[in-house]
Design an enzyme around this catalytic site. Sequence first.
Site, PDB file in Angstrom:
ATOM      1  N   ASP A 134      -2.694 -10.637  -2.676  1.00  0.00           N
ATOM      2  CA  ASP A 134      -3.231 -10.199  -1.391  1.00  0.00           C
ATOM      3  C   ASP A 134      -4.703  -9.849  -1.587  1.00  0.00           C
ATOM      4  O   ASP A 134      -5.123  -9.474  -2.682  1.00  0.00           O
ATOM      5  CB  ASP A 134      -2.444  -8.965  -0.930  1.00  0.00           C
ATOM      6  CG  ASP A 134      -2.779  -8.532   0.481  1.00  0.00           C
ATOM      7  OD1 ASP A 134      -2.032  -8.907   1.399  1.00  0.00           O
ATOM      8  OD2 ASP A 134      -3.787  -7.815   0.668  1.00  0.00           O
TER       9      ASP A 134
ATOM     10  N   HIS B 127      -6.272  -7.325  -0.464  1.00  0.00           N
ATOM     11  CA  HIS B 127      -6.455  -5.885  -0.671  1.00  0.00           C
ATOM     12  C   HIS B 127      -5.788  -5.477  -1.983  1.00  0.00           C
ATOM     13  O   HIS B 127      -4.764  -6.038  -2.366  1.00  0.00           O
ATOM     14  CB  HIS B 127      -5.817  -5.108   0.487  1.00  0.00           C
ATOM     15  CG  HIS B 127      -6.402  -5.425   1.830  1.00  0.00           C
ATOM     16  ND1 HIS B 127      -5.900  -6.434   2.626  1.00  0.00           N
ATOM     17  CD2 HIS B 127      -7.448  -4.887   2.491  1.00  0.00           C
ATOM     18  CE1 HIS B 127      -6.621  -6.493   3.743  1.00  0.00           C
ATOM     19  NE2 HIS B 127      -7.572  -5.561   3.684  1.00  0.00           N
TER      20      HIS B 127
ATOM     21  N   HIS C 111       0.826  -1.227   0.000  1.00  0.00           N
ATOM     22  CA  HIS C 111       0.000   0.000   0.000  1.00  0.00           C
ATOM     23  C   HIS C 111       0.856   1.272   0.000  1.00  0.00           C
ATOM     24  O   HIS C 111       0.310   2.374   0.015  1.00  0.00           O
ATOM     25  CB  HIS C 111      -0.937   0.022   1.211  1.00  0.00           C
ATOM     26  CG  HIS C 111      -1.961  -1.067   1.203  1.00  0.00           C
ATOM     27  ND1 HIS C 111      -2.808  -1.257   0.138  1.00  0.00           N
ATOM     28  CD2 HIS C 111      -2.257  -2.030   2.105  1.00  0.00           C
ATOM     29  CE1 HIS C 111      -3.600  -2.304   0.400  1.00  0.00           C
ATOM     30  NE2 HIS C 111      -3.285  -2.791   1.577  1.00  0.00           N
TER      31      HIS C 111
ATOM     32  N   ASP D 214      -4.502 -12.937   3.011  1.00  0.00           N
ATOM     33  CA  ASP D 214      -5.750 -12.561   3.676  1.00  0.00           C
ATOM     34  C   ASP D 214      -6.999 -12.865   2.855  1.00  0.00           C
ATOM     35  O   ASP D 214      -8.102 -12.486   3.242  1.00  0.00           O
ATOM     36  CB  ASP D 214      -5.713 -11.084   4.110  1.00  0.00           C
ATOM     37  CG  ASP D 214      -5.001 -10.195   3.125  1.00  0.00           C
ATOM     38  OD1 ASP D 214      -4.723 -10.653   2.001  1.00  0.00           O
ATOM     39  OD2 ASP D 214      -4.726  -9.039   3.469  1.00  0.00           O
TER      40      ASP D 214
HETATM   41 ZN   LIG Z   1      -4.061  -7.388   2.582  1.00  0.00          ZN
HETATM   42 ZN   LIG Z   2      -4.035  -7.835  -4.581  1.00  0.00          ZN
END
Ligand SMILES: [Zn+2]
Ligand SMILES: [Zn+2]
Length: 438
Positions: free
Chosen positions: A151, A153, A112, A240
């Site tokens: 991931d 996110h 991120h 996750d």
């Molecule tokens: Zn994540």
């Molecule tokens: Zn991703």
Amino acid sequence: MLKAKNSLGLILFPAFDWRISPTHPEREERLLYTIDQIEEEGLFDYENVEIFNPEMIESKYIEMTHFCIPDISSIVTVSHKIAAGSAITIAKKVLSKEVEKGFALIRPPGHHAHRITYGDRGFCIINNEAIMVEYLRKEHKIKKIAIIDTDCHHGDGTQDIFWNDKDVLFISLHQDGTTLYPGTGFTDEIGGPSAIGYTLNLPLPPYTSDEGFLYCLDNLIIPVLEEFKPDIIINSAGQDNHYSDPLTNMNFSAQGYAKLTEKISPDISVLEGGYSIESALPYVNLGIIFALAGIDYSNIREPDYNPERLKQSQRTTDYIKRLCEHVYSIWKSKEEREYKIKMANQDYFVRKKSIYYDTMGFRENQLEKIKICKKCSGLILIDSLCLGYRVLAIVIPHDACNDCQKEGHKLFENAAVGDYSHILLQDKKSFEFFRKTS
Ligand SMILES: [Zn+2]
Ligand SMILES: [Zn+2]
Ligand SMILES: [Zn+2]
């Protein structure tokens, strides 16, 4: 001693000194259970599975990837420097052929962290994979790199850094941004004017199961990788998406992660998120490790694994099929789309961005201008406002033409401290960083 099909290097860095809080899921236990499990499963009985010690990242690689505001020493901790250094160490081991594959099991995560970074966003301050890419290009002259972000996110930081760079193909699979942080990663985010189609996003509905993830692999990611022909494949291996993860809503399993890893066959994997500390991480990490090493993983199963309960809906199956077709059509039409932009006779391609720092509770506003240049990917100018700072960040891309490189230096020299708190120049072509501050 046993021998794995592929030799594998591991780095295990739990970062005891860094956590969001003692009870927050982003804490050192994320790796401690995995380390126990690896030992229990007898992974160290394999003669060609090796553990390496990480090194500390050198500042020059951070400077070639990020603009740290107010500066590196104010926001980057020792844990972050070792996590990023681990990515470099594992890259060295793979590139020198000491091992065929590498997996850096490290925290804090990094995907991120954007090009400009003011601190912690989504538990990330600097981007471990992006820094590794700058190292691979500089020290090993690697040209074409693919980053597959699995991931849950959206890998918004990695996307931001390679937005206008067609030597880096970035594909992110994640839970739909309308239902999860950071709220981005939609199919219309496809890259800057010189790299249209080299950013591909696959937003998946909540409760997507193994079937849906593997469908995306077979019908989009693998075909695109075959056409792109990367020199190296990196996996941002967040875990996750697991059905027991407390922060997300997906139905992926350890077997699914192992199969996905086998299909992508990354040269280097770097751990990102994954917060189901006891129920999932030890199994998922093991599945990924076994798949990378080419060891039979069919017996790795969570104690409560129940495929019937995790099955995705028919609607989800149908949606994912359409999604893959749509994203593949973006990939196929990328030259045509880029041509249209370059022929539109604009001088700059302009984006406004508002970036929220969730863990710290502040917002950054950016105006990004990418020069439309027919000879190179184009100079990037970013005007960023946040925390009372005003930053002018100039990026000379690694493929810059002489005109764009000269123009970047001239803009840096002519910009006045006073108008800005920070005037920063990243010259990726000559691998130099310059700063003027008030
Ligand atoms: Zn994540
Ligand atoms: Zn991703
Ligand atoms: Zn140029």
